[in-house]
Design an enzyme around this catalytic site. Structure first.
Site, PDB file in Angstrom:
ATOM      1  CB  SER A   1      -0.386 -31.153 -45.412  1.00 50.50           C
ATOM      2  OG  SER A   1       0.194 -30.120 -46.162  1.00 50.50           O
TER       3      SER A   1
ATOM      4  CG  ASP B   1       6.459 -32.907 -48.803  1.00 50.09           C
ATOM      5  OD1 ASP B   1       6.109 -31.774 -49.161  1.00 50.09           O
ATOM      6  OD2 ASP B   1       6.075 -33.431 -47.735  1.00 50.09           O
TER       7      ASP B   1
ATOM      8  CG  HIS C   1       2.635 -33.082 -49.393  1.00 48.70           C
ATOM      9  ND1 HIS C   1       3.254 -32.629 -48.253  1.00 48.70           N
ATOM     10  CD2 HIS C   1       1.344 -32.683 -49.295  1.00 48.70           C
ATOM     11  CE1 HIS C   1       2.380 -31.976 -47.499  1.00 48.70           C
ATOM     12  NE2 HIS C   1       1.203 -31.994 -48.122  1.00 48.70           N
TER      13      HIS C   1
END
Length: 340
Positions: free
Chosen positions: A182, A282, A312
């Site tokens: 991320s 995501d 995610h």
């Protein structure tokens, strides 16, 4: 001890989930995590100190097993402004008897607002053990206390310190890469880009040997379909991304800067071999897929893995979701090939 008990109880509670039959639907294990998170007050309405605590707690119960290391070292990097940045260096038992060893400098996720060495300790141990590499985890400073560009420049200076101290750390500078999940993938990407096109006043001293990117942030402008549509049914929503961006970027910044949005860099041809993992659930999905496509088009060696039934945050669910564990194991193959 307590963590092991919590993980065992969590896995026991997850043992009778229905079978996953739709390859595009969120797995039952992940859906259950989302349902549990949905019972909490909305995190994007809470101050960062509370979100940081919740994030650290949520990362642990569903995770892979905590691996024992041969040794763990702690180092402190003195930064240009006189502050310091902590490193936690994991030497797994799976290393050969003597160095220099392959290594990856790793940056944790959390939108450049939350996350720290402890939130990613279990995952860092597991990656080091599975890949047979030294993992250097970086505790860069986060917003809102330290907004852009501090997390980026901290990360570059930490990278430079590791390169400069490779010999004393028993690391092989020719087998040294960067990685992150991320926001951490965003920082790893920027280290590679800033080596070739420096714009921030501090330049990486060496191009990483590879970049290992797990659903990285690529574009904080929030213009993609996946970003606009990510309102529920997953852990990272558009609202949370807006929360992170608001704290990290503040106001009056030029959003066309590539140091903010790495997807804006036109020339990608000289970037190192890349592993990029994207997931279906995501807000960052479309940007990740586009970036992988552009890398391929410009001749970069790319391994892009897309998991339509993952969301995610799945890297912390390997203990309860077999598909998550399998995806993680598949990603390790890249590190073995490029770090060995």
């Amino acid at each position: 001890m307590l963590l092991g008990i919590v993980q065992s109880l969590t896995r026991w509670a997850w043992r009778k989930l229905p079978a996953d039959t739709d390859p595009n639907a969120l797995t039952a294990a992940q859906a259950k995590v989302v349902a549990m998170a949905g019972k909490l007050p909305p995190l994007h309405l809470k101050p960062p100190r509370q979100v940081r605590k919740a994030y650290r707690l949520m990362e642990q119960p569903f995770n892979v097993d905590r691996q024992t290391m041969a040794r763990i070292c702690h180092e402190s990097v003195t930064l240009e402004d006189g502050s310091s940045c902590s490193l936690r260096i994991y030497y797994p038992q799976s290393l050969p008897a003597s160095g220099p060893f392959p290594a990856m400098v790793y940056f944790h996720g959390g939108g450049c607002v939350i996350g720290d060495l402890d939130s990613h300790d279990i995952f860092s141990r597991w990656v080091a053990h599975q890949a047979g590499i030294v993992l250097v985890s970086v505790d860069y400073r986060c917003a809102p206390e330290h907004p852009f560009p501090v997390p980026v420049t901290d990360s570059i200076q930490a990278w430079n310190w590791v390169v400069g101290n490779a010999e004393s750390l028993q690391l092989d500078p020719q087998r040294l890469g960067v990685g992150g999940d991320s926001a951490g993938g965003y920082l790893a990407t920027l280290i590679c880009q800033q080596t070739l096109l420096p714009t921030l006043g501090v330049k990486p001293s060496q191009l990483p040997g590879y970049q290992w990117l797990i659903y990285p942030m690529m574009d904080l402008r929030g213009q993609s379909d996946s970003y606009r549509q990510a309102n529920d049914g997953m852990l990272l929503t558009r609202q949370m991304m807006d929360y992170f961006s608001g704290h990290y970027l503040g106001s009056n910044l030029d959003m066309q800067l590539s140091a903010i949005n790495p997807i804006l860099v036109d020339d990608l041809a000289d970037l190192p071999p890349t592993y990029l993992l994207s997931v279906g659930y995501d807000p960052l999905r479309d940007d990740d897929i586009l970036y992988a496509k552009r890398l391929v088009e410009q001749g970069v060696s790319v391994e892009h893995k897309h998991y339509p039934n993952m969301m995610h945050g799945f890297i912390s669910m390997g203990g309860v979701c077999p598909q998550a564990l399998q995806a993680l194991q598949q990603s390790i193959a890249f590190l073995k090939r490029n770090g060995s």
